[in-house]
Design a protein around this motif. Structure first.
Motif, short mmCIF file in Angstrom:
data_model
loop_
_atom_site.label_atom_id
_atom_site.label_comp_id
_atom_site.label_asym_id
_atom_site.label_seq_id
_atom_site.Cartn_x
_atom_site.Cartn_y
_atom_site.Cartn_z
N ALA A 1 0.83 -1.20 0.00
CA ALA A 1 0.00 0.00 0.00
C ALA A 1 0.87 1.26 0.00
O ALA A 1 0.58 2.23 -0.70
N SER A 2 1.95 1.23 0.78
CA SER A 2 2.86 2.37 0.81
C SER A 2 3.54 2.56 -0.53
O SER A 2 3.74 3.70 -1.00
N ALA A 3 3.89 1.44 -1.19
CA ALA A 3 4.53 1.53 -2.50
C ALA A 3 3.58 2.11 -3.54
O ALA A 3 3.99 2.92 -4.38
N ARG A 4 2.33 1.70 -3.48
CA ARG A 4 1.36 2.25 -4.43
C ARG A 4 1.20 3.76 -4.23
O ARG A 4 1.12 4.52 -5.20
N GLN A 5 1.16 4.18 -2.98
CA GLN A 5 1.03 5.61 -2.72
C GLN A 5 2.28 6.36 -3.18
O GLN A 5 2.19 7.44 -3.78
N ALA A 6 3.46 5.78 -2.93
CA ALA A 6 4.70 6.42 -3.35
C ALA A 6 4.79 6.51 -4.87
O ALA A 6 5.26 7.52 -5.41
N MET A 7 4.34 5.47 -5.56
CA MET A 7 4.38 5.51 -7.02
C MET A 7 3.37 6.52 -7.55
O MET A 7 3.66 7.25 -8.51
N ASN A 8 2.20 6.57 -6.93
CA ASN A 8 1.21 7.57 -7.33
C ASN A 8 1.77 8.98 -7.17
O ASN A 8 1.59 9.85 -8.04
N ASP A 9 2.47 9.22 -6.05
CA ASP A 9 3.08 10.53 -5.81
C ASP A 9 4.14 10.84 -6.86
O ASP A 9 4.22 11.98 -7.36
#
Length: 282
Positions: free
Chosen positions: A249-257
């Motif tokens: 979940a953190s990776a998805r948010q970081a990639m979205n950012d």
């Protein structure tokens, strides 16, 4: 020669579900490389019909199939060592009614006679100048090309300039403990030095070596498409696969950012990329 011959036990391989998955994962990268197809193939435009072109590390058929559409009168051989990718390439050629010879063969041990090939192309297949595989592949390319034959290749030399690693590596390093992700950049250190690729090709016997940077924009329709591309294949996949639910979940948010600055009004992305384009003569 040092590398063993690869023998395909079946010209028409039955593609299992696993093989289909391998081919599908490879195909995730194709839309992002489409922008370099034209400049890669343009140096071959002057070849006469009947000329023999070898596409090194053709994967599931590109740019072999694009060349066949562009120049149906050429003899085109696409080579790779992955049977599943070659099976997919053959299926694509048959569906499109294109004639390309897709053959299992290592780039370091080409099964072509000396001076029998008119041109060689490679799209992100020849990498890492200064390593034994690159030296062997360059030497083989020089051996099989006729006098005056053309080499046209595109290659990554800076991982930050590749959308795949330029976004994926920082995301992984943000969510995984320090030191977990190898320093992939070190593998490209020699290739990234100014003139490294040109020197290696000259050492192999190439002349009239022309090298330049080529920049283009890769387009993606939305986040899920990008996530599957960046996490679904290649050297980063095992690290993304290892993430637990929280880190994923953190990776998805970081990639979205990371992608936010590249967002288009349609909700997709337009991400810049830069590679090294090189042409040479034998």
């Amino acid at each position: 020669m040092a590398s063993p011959r690869i023998v395909d036990p079946q010209r028409n391989l039955d593609v299992t579900n696993t093989e289909e998955a391998v081919a599908a994962a490879h195909d995730l990268s194709l839309p992002y490389l489409a922008g370099i197809t034209d400049p890669l193939l343009t140096p071959l435009d002057a070849l006469p019909d009947g000329a023999h072109v070898v596409d090194v590390a053709c994967g599931t058929g590109e740019p072999s199939l694009s060349l066949a559409r562009r120049r149906p009168g050429l003899r085109i051989s696409g080579i790779d060592t992955e049977f599943a990718l070659l099976a997919a390439a053959r299926a694509k050629a048959a569906e499109a009614g294109l004639t390309v010879e897709f053959t299992p063969m290592p780039m370091t041990d080409l099964d072509f006679a000396d001076g029998s090939v008119d041109a060689i192309t490679s799209r992100m297949g020849l990498l890492l100048a200064g390593t034994a595989p690159f030296d062997a592949a360059a030497g083989e390319a020089a051996r099989v090309l006729r006098a005056g034959g053309i080499l046209s290749l595109a290659t990554w030399t800076d991982l930050a300039a590749s959308p795949y690693t330029g976004i994926g590596l920082p995301v992984l390093r943000r969510v995984l403990p320090e030191g977990t992700v190898p320093e992939f950049e070190a593998l490209f250190a020699d290739a990234a030095r100014p003139g490294a690729l040109e020197r290696q090709l000259a050492n192999a016997g190439f002349t009239d070596i022309q090298a330049s940077w080529f920049s283009w924009e890769t387009e993606c329709p939305g986040f899920e498409s990008w996530w599957h591309f960046d996490t679904g294949a290649g050297p980063l996949k095992p690290f993304f696969d290892s993430l637990d639910d929280g880190r994923r979940a953190s990776a998805r948010q970081a990639m979205n950012d990371a992608l936010d600055e590249h967002r288009t009004p349609s909700g997709g992305y337009r991400v810049p990329a830069t590679c090294r384009m090189i042409t040479a003569r034998r």
